[in-house]
Each structure stands twice: as structure tokens, then as C-alpha cells.
Design a protein around this motif. Sequence first.
Motif: not given
Length: 441
Positions: A157-161, A205-209, A263-264, A303-304
Motif C-alpha cells: 500500500t502507498i499513501q499520500v496527502h 483504494i477508495g476515493t480521495p478523503l 489495505m490502507g 471501510p475504504r
Amino acid sequence: MTAPAFAPRRTTGPVPGYPFVWRARDMVGQPSVTGGQSSLAAVSGQASTFVRATSGTAHDSGGRLYTPVHTQARWDAVLNSVTGRYEQTLLLEPARTNLCLQSENFGTTWAAIGTPTRTAAAKTIGDLVLDLIGDDTAGTLEGYSQVIAFTGNAVKTIQVHLAAATSGSVAIRLRDVTGAANRLLAVITWSGGVPSVAMTTGFQIGTPLALAGGVYLIEFQTTSVTAANTNQLEVYPATDAALSIANTGTVYAGGMGAYDAAMGASYVKTTTATVTRNAEALSYTALWPQQDSETWYWRLARPRWADLAGSLTNALYGASRGATGSRMALSFLAATRTAQVEVFDGSLAATAAMPAGTGGFIELLAQFALMKSTPKCALDVGAGLGAFSSAGAAAQTAPAATITLGDAAWSAGQQLAGGSTDLVVGFGLQTMATMRAVAQR
């Protein structure tokens, strides 16, 4: 970002015929920058045991990140899109280790690609800090990269803000340098400050939060990482899927994450070393005697990971009573994301498709029947009760006197990833509407 008020606090107190009533709205402590609570006791009176020996992060009702300490549960604010109000959910997640160093600081550890511009800590939302990074040269590709030391192959999983600035197009890439292949390539374009994501390789994963200050949390999954190779996470503030060099512009970026997981989960901040947030669970003593029939109602934020394709490795337990050989549980199957209710040794189970959700929340209702003779169970995910499972043998022992949210005592690593609002146990076979009314009173 507009921050609507929380839904009104509900009436508290024991409810006859309902031995366990747990509602996040009645917990002492509201989502805030400071966080915290003095009691997690259930409405029905049971005292709690909360476990997580590390810190963690969550969001308040203004979309800001806050960091309760390890002794405190995490209240996460989730917007109900139907009511327009934020609801307090208890966030319970499995352990996660962020492998991306300096997750909020592109000025160290990250390697410059070309000569990108950078304004340090240009945007802050609570405990989250973002740099303003840019590509100011039309003839050169510019950005930042960092080699990520994954453990094990396949799904990550990769995550970015991100928040919009002057660039119209941002690229996030996980590049297998050894294999000369893209394991993940996502392009984020902006319209009125709102991101739109296009995937070339990998999955969103999901939509932008949406968070405070125009910041969005965006998560991705890649299924093809080879851990022994050199895997490089890259952020390009102004380019497209072809990595064109003509684009210029800036973007706010930070809160970077790279996880050995399918999963995130909530963001884990790092500086000079990787950081782990431990798994967490909340349990209560369940002293009522075994009934011939019980009904459980569980409401949670959708859940996302709900619509993500492929296995999430571990089952996702949400609410359970008992342990190996003698248990009752509501969960989600990791491989298919279907909801499941099971009884005793797990050989009796009823399943249903993941609910679509209303306003960002989903409801599950489980009926447990003939528990003292030939146990069976049925599940309702909002479209009516499905068929009961085949009847099983008479119970040898009743489930243990502990009811748990967010963990499965009989199998390590089986934690829920998400936020719960209500869990109610009632005697007899009851409907979704009846149990919902108890949760909402």
C-alpha cells in the motif's frame, strides 16, 4: 473544508432485554486536536479493556490530524453525507509500519530528481505538515524519490496527502529500478481544488478523503512488488502518465506512507526511522448467560478497502465473543470482502455481499438461534435476513465471557480496519429496525 457539527449525543443508560449496548457517541471524549477520554465503559455498564501500546493518528471534525497517546483510544470523525454531520467512530486497526522515512519532509532522505523547488512546512492541518514542492523547468522532469525497503513480495500500500497549488497534474510512481518496471503509476489532476485519480498501473483504494485546508488523503495498492529489487517511490509535482517534461507547477505534498500490507490504514508519521503503530482492540466482560437465541447489531463506517479487488490476507474481525472452539462473531472475509456471521467452531457460517452503504456507513445484523441444541445463524446486511446456516451439533461450551471489538482472540493478526459507531446485543430473534432503534435512542 466546511466542518458540520457532530450528531447529537444520545440518551444513555441500561436497556432491559439488551445486555450489551455500546455506542461511540456515548463514550467520554470527543474527536479533537487533543483527543482523549476518561472512560470507555459501555452504556450497559460493562467496564473496558483497551489495548494499543503505541501512539496513532485520527481526524477531528474539522478534518485535521491529531495524535492521541498510547493510553487513549482513537476517535475518528466520519462525515455522514446524508445528514451532513460528522459522526464519532472508534477507530480500531491492525498493526502497521510505515517504511517511508521523513514522511513529511522532502528536504532530507528523499533524493531530488532534477532541481525541484521546495518550501518546507508550507501547509499544516493539525499534526500533519505538507511541503510545497514544484517543477519550475519545462525542459526537465523534476520531483523527489526514495528507495523503500519492502519485506516480502506482492501486495503493498502507498499513501499520500496532497493539496492543489499551481500544478494541474501530479504523478505518483513506485518504480522497480532493478526490473525496469512500474509497479504503481497514478496521475492526479485537479478541478477546483478537487482531485481526480487515473491509474495506469496499480489500484486506487477508495476515493480521495477530503480533509482540512483542501488536503486529500489518497491511497493506492500495488500487487506486484519484488522485495529483493530496488523499489523507488517517486513524487512528480507537475507531469502526466507519460512523465512529460513540459509541465511546470507546484503542489502541496506530505504524509507519505509505504506499507507491507494489502489495505490502507491510518497515517503513521516517520522521521529518521520506520515507525510502527501496534494493533488495537477493545474488550468487555460479557457476564450474561448463554441464551437460546441472540441478535447482534453492528454499525460502522464503510471501510475504504471495501471495494478493493483481491485478497486482503487476513480475515477482518469486527465483533466477537469467545475464542477457539467456542465463539460468536461478525466479520468480513478477506478474500472476497463479504460479510460473515459465524458461531462456535467456525464451521457454521452465513455470508452476504458487502453492503453498499448509506451516507458512508453500513449496518449488519446477526441472528443466533437454537444455541442450546442445534445452533445456526443468519445475516442481514440491509436487504433482509438471509437463510439460516445448516444446524450444527449441540454446543459443548458457551462462548467465553468476553466481547471484543477489533480483534479475534483465536487468531493473531485478525483485526478490523475501520471505525465503529454501535454494537448492540439483544435477547431473542429481532429485526434490523428494532435493533437500530435501540442504538439510536
